[in-house]
Design a protein around this motif. Structure first.
Motif, mmCIF file in Angstrom:
data_model
loop_
_atom_site.group_PDB
_atom_site.id
_atom_site.type_symbol
_atom_site.label_atom_id
_atom_site.label_comp_id
_atom_site.label_asym_id
_atom_site.label_seq_id
_atom_site.Cartn_x
_atom_site.Cartn_y
_atom_site.Cartn_z
ATOM 1 N N ASN A 211 -5.022 -0.404 -5.771
ATOM 2 C CA ASN A 211 -5.674 -1.555 -6.111
ATOM 3 C C ASN A 211 -5.617 -1.430 -7.814
ATOM 4 O OD1 ASN A 211 -5.885 -2.622 -3.896
ATOM 5 N ND2 ASN A 211 -8.218 -3.209 -4.016
ATOM 6 N N THR A 212 -5.924 -0.349 -8.481
ATOM 7 C CA THR A 212 -5.734 0.228 -9.795
ATOM 8 C C THR A 212 -4.412 0.576 -10.267
ATOM 9 O OG1 THR A 212 -8.289 0.310 -9.974
ATOM 10 C CG2 THR A 212 -6.796 1.414 -11.723
ATOM 11 N N VAL A 213 -3.559 -0.104 -10.809
ATOM 12 C CA VAL A 213 -2.173 0.255 -11.113
ATOM 13 C C VAL A 213 -2.244 0.679 -12.744
ATOM 14 C CG1 VAL A 213 -0.035 -0.780 -11.469
ATOM 15 C CG2 VAL A 213 -1.382 -1.340 -9.614
ATOM 16 N N VAL B 165 -7.093 -5.181 -9.080
ATOM 17 C CA VAL B 165 -7.086 -6.428 -8.304
ATOM 18 C C VAL B 165 -8.604 -6.296 -7.950
ATOM 19 C CG1 VAL B 165 -6.520 -7.646 -6.599
ATOM 20 C CG2 VAL B 165 -4.704 -6.370 -8.079
ATOM 21 N N LEU B 166 -9.387 -7.237 -8.407
ATOM 22 C CA LEU B 166 -10.831 -7.408 -7.706
ATOM 23 C C LEU B 166 -10.860 -8.266 -6.472
ATOM 24 C CD1 LEU B 166 -12.471 -7.886 -10.921
ATOM 25 C CD2 LEU B 166 -12.257 -5.725 -9.699
ATOM 26 N N GLU B 167 -10.153 -9.185 -6.446
ATOM 27 C CA GLU B 167 -10.010 -10.271 -5.183
ATOM 28 C C GLU B 167 -8.677 -10.993 -5.319
ATOM 29 O OE1 GLU B 167 -11.719 -11.974 -1.940
ATOM 30 O OE2 GLU B 167 -12.863 -10.310 -3.281
ATOM 31 N N ILE C 5 -8.780 -5.925 -16.453
ATOM 32 C CA ILE C 5 -7.546 -5.263 -17.222
ATOM 33 C C ILE C 5 -8.367 -4.688 -18.362
ATOM 34 C CG2 ILE C 5 -5.863 -6.000 -19.069
ATOM 35 C CD1 ILE C 5 -5.287 -8.354 -17.441
ATOM 36 N N VAL C 6 -7.759 -3.248 -18.592
ATOM 37 C CA VAL C 6 -8.411 -2.384 -19.457
ATOM 38 C C VAL C 6 -7.170 -1.833 -20.489
ATOM 39 C CG1 VAL C 6 -9.430 -0.181 -20.106
ATOM 40 C CG2 VAL C 6 -10.146 -1.377 -17.991
ATOM 41 N N VAL C 7 -7.373 -2.333 -21.729
ATOM 42 C CA VAL C 7 -6.249 -1.968 -22.826
ATOM 43 C C VAL C 7 -6.636 -1.033 -23.567
ATOM 44 C CG1 VAL C 7 -4.479 -3.085 -24.424
ATOM 45 C CG2 VAL C 7 -5.525 -4.526 -22.449
ATOM 46 N N LYS C 8 -5.723 0.167 -23.630
ATOM 47 C CA LYS C 8 -6.093 1.037 -24.526
ATOM 48 C C LYS C 8 -6.254 0.910 -26.058
ATOM 49 C CE LYS C 8 -2.677 3.785 -22.782
ATOM 50 N NZ LYS C 8 -1.789 4.771 -22.357
ATOM 51 N N ALA D 295 0.969 -1.198 0.016
ATOM 52 C CA ALA D 295 0.041 0.091 -0.030
ATOM 53 C C ALA D 295 0.970 1.244 0.067
ATOM 54 C CB ALA D 295 -0.697 0.077 1.206
ATOM 55 N N TYR D 296 2.181 1.283 0.276
ATOM 56 C CA TYR D 296 3.015 2.502 0.212
ATOM 57 C C TYR D 296 3.280 2.787 -1.334
ATOM 58 C CZ TYR D 296 7.358 0.382 -1.172
ATOM 59 O OH TYR D 296 8.551 -0.258 -2.303
#
Length: 484
Positions: A367-369, A378-380, A390-393, A362-363
């Motif tokens: 969760n969304t990178v 990361v959902l779970e 995952i979202v790819v442009k 967390a430092y």
């Protein structure tokens, strides 16, 4: 008068505004209530100054793509974007020395550097432009000019600049730089009229800056000059980038420009100004940007309050209920919650530093990178499994890679994917999937014009992000092979 090159210094450890800022997503990328990041606001101020055709940014290699994304949304005038990419931070003196050498090589000795931190907020943009014009005149006379902010309160969290001999009705020679004072001294400074807040903004000719570095900090200049000699530039459409060599950059002293040069030189002037400035250095500073309700509360998100006064609550994803609270700061993110006494908001950095000491993720990350190709969330996760969104442009591509310890199951939620899985290459449409065994090379490409959204289910004995072997990568994340 030489060409003006704004130089945005975008660094930071992401500690003072934790948990929203993290080491991999530092303060310059924080979105303010109007939707713009601090970096974008700095870019807008700099790019709209008279005569600016090129802008230089010194930042960390890991946030280059996020920086470019922020700039491209705003670069309507198509000014040239120049980047010096640091492998790690070595403070502001090496960064500014590298900028000066780079600009000298491209623009000549009389070019003027306007050094701007990426994470400051300035409300009065016209006053900023006027102060820059005044500073440029002094810089052309051989002064290294700093911008001194007229204090509005007795502030113990800022360094100060003491005015010396008047150079004009708008500028003074700097008598000395002063460290952060105690409360009594800060009150004396406020009432005395001789002291200004040090904003860390500078304007100077590159030849003057380099001469003064040679005189007062030759070790910094020599180390950075050697580093730049080991680097190559890459040029693209309206952009240039130079990635600083890690081995030689590590030899540069880790020192600020104030300590290395400004406190030692006799050629430093200050332009006093009132800019509506804030360094957004704490959650107390953030809360000042929003109006309070009748009970002194400022809230972002859905809240239900009973007998709550003078609190700042930011929770965009989750309902917050509060009873009987006063003068607290509450910041809720998907993976971390901060609760702090508003009077002690400067101490939030202690939490981030302790998380880093413990090695807690967390430092570093949310969760969304953000990645060059898009984002993952990361959902779970649990023992032997992890689920990501995952979202790819559009037109973006993940590296050709392999994992030793995990398998992956990809399911397309929306868009179209071109997949490499071992020896096979094929298309996946919405609601289709593929399974990738451990040890199989694989790649994911979005060939379309809309975002590709996928769910990835990982399973295996080790699911760490460091279990990635990259073979090829369009974003330069594969080290070059040594020559034979």
């Amino acid at each position: 008068m030489g060409t003006l090159i704004p130089c945005i210094i975008a660094g930071g450890a992401g500690t003072r505004l934790w948990p929203v800022s993290r080491e991999a997503m530092p303060k310059p990328f924080m979105r303010l209530p109007d939707g713009e990041s601090l970096l974008q606001k700095t870019f807008n101020r700099a790019s709209h100054l008279d005569g600016v055709e090129s802008l230089l940014t010194v930042t960390n290699r890991e946030v280059y793509f996020r920086t470019v994304d922020d700039y491209r949304l705003l670069n309507k005038n198509k000014i040239h974007l120049d980047f010096l990419l640091e492998p790690f931070g070595r403070n502001t003196a090496p960064a500014i020395a590298a900028a000066a050498l780079h600009v000298q090589a491209l623009r000549g000795d009389d070019a003027q550097l306007l050094i701007l931190p990426a994470d400051h907020l300035i409300h009065d943009v016209e006053a900023f432009a006027t102060a820059v014009t005044d500073a440029r005149k002094l810089a052309d006379e051989g002064w290294m000019v700093t911008f001194g902010l007229i204090p509005t309160r007795a502030e113990t969290g800022f360094g100060y600049i003491e005015k010396g001999q008047a150079l004009s009705d708008k500028a003074y020679q700097v008598a000395r730089f002063v460290e952060k004072p105690d409360a009594t001294t800060a009150n004396e400074y406020l009432n005395g009229g001789l002291h200004l807040w040090n904003a860390g903004m500078f304007c100077m000719r590159v030849d003057v800056l380099l001469h003064e570095l040679e005189t007062h900090a030759p070790d910094v200049l020599a180390a950075v000059r050697h580093c730049l000699s080991q680097c190559n530039s890459k040029e693209g459409s309206n952009e240039r980038q130079m990635e600083l060599d890690a081995t030689t950059f590590a030899l540069a002293p880790d020192i600020s420009i104030d300590y290395a040069l400004m406190e030692r030189s006799q050629k430093v002037a200050v332009v006093p100004c009132e800019l509506g400035w804030s360094d957004i250095g704490s959650w107390s500073a953030i809360r000042e940007l929003a109006p309070a309700d009748e009970n002194g509360n400022q809230c972002n998100g859905q809240v239900v309050l009973h007998d709550v006064t003078n609190c700042y609550i930011d929770s965009k994803k989750r309902l917050v209920g509060a009873v009987g609270l006063d003068n607290l700061i509450i910041i809720d993110t998907p993976d971390a919650l901060l609760i702090a006494d508003a009077e002690r908001s400067q101490e939030v950095k202690v939490i981030a530093q302790e998380l880093k000491r413990q090695g807690h993720p967390a430092y570093l990350l949310h969760n969304t990178v953000t990645r060059p190709w898009g984002t993952y969330t990361v959902l779970e996760e649990g023992k032997r499994f992890k689920i990501k969104r995952i979202v790819v442009k559009p037109q973006a591509s993940l590296s050709l890679q392999m994992h030793h310890h995990r398998s992956e199951h990809w399911i397309v939620v929306s868009g179209m994917a071109r997949v490499t899985n071992g020896e096979r290459e094929f298309m996946l449409d919405t609601n289709e999937s593929t399974f990738i065994k451990p040890g199989h090379t694989h790649r994911l490409v979005n060939p379309g014009v809309i975002d590709l959204v996928m769910i990835e289910v990982q399973s295996g004995e080790y699911l760490g992000e460091d279990d990635i072997v990259r073979f090829t990568d369009v974003y330069g994340r594969v080290p070059a092979a040594p020559s034979a």
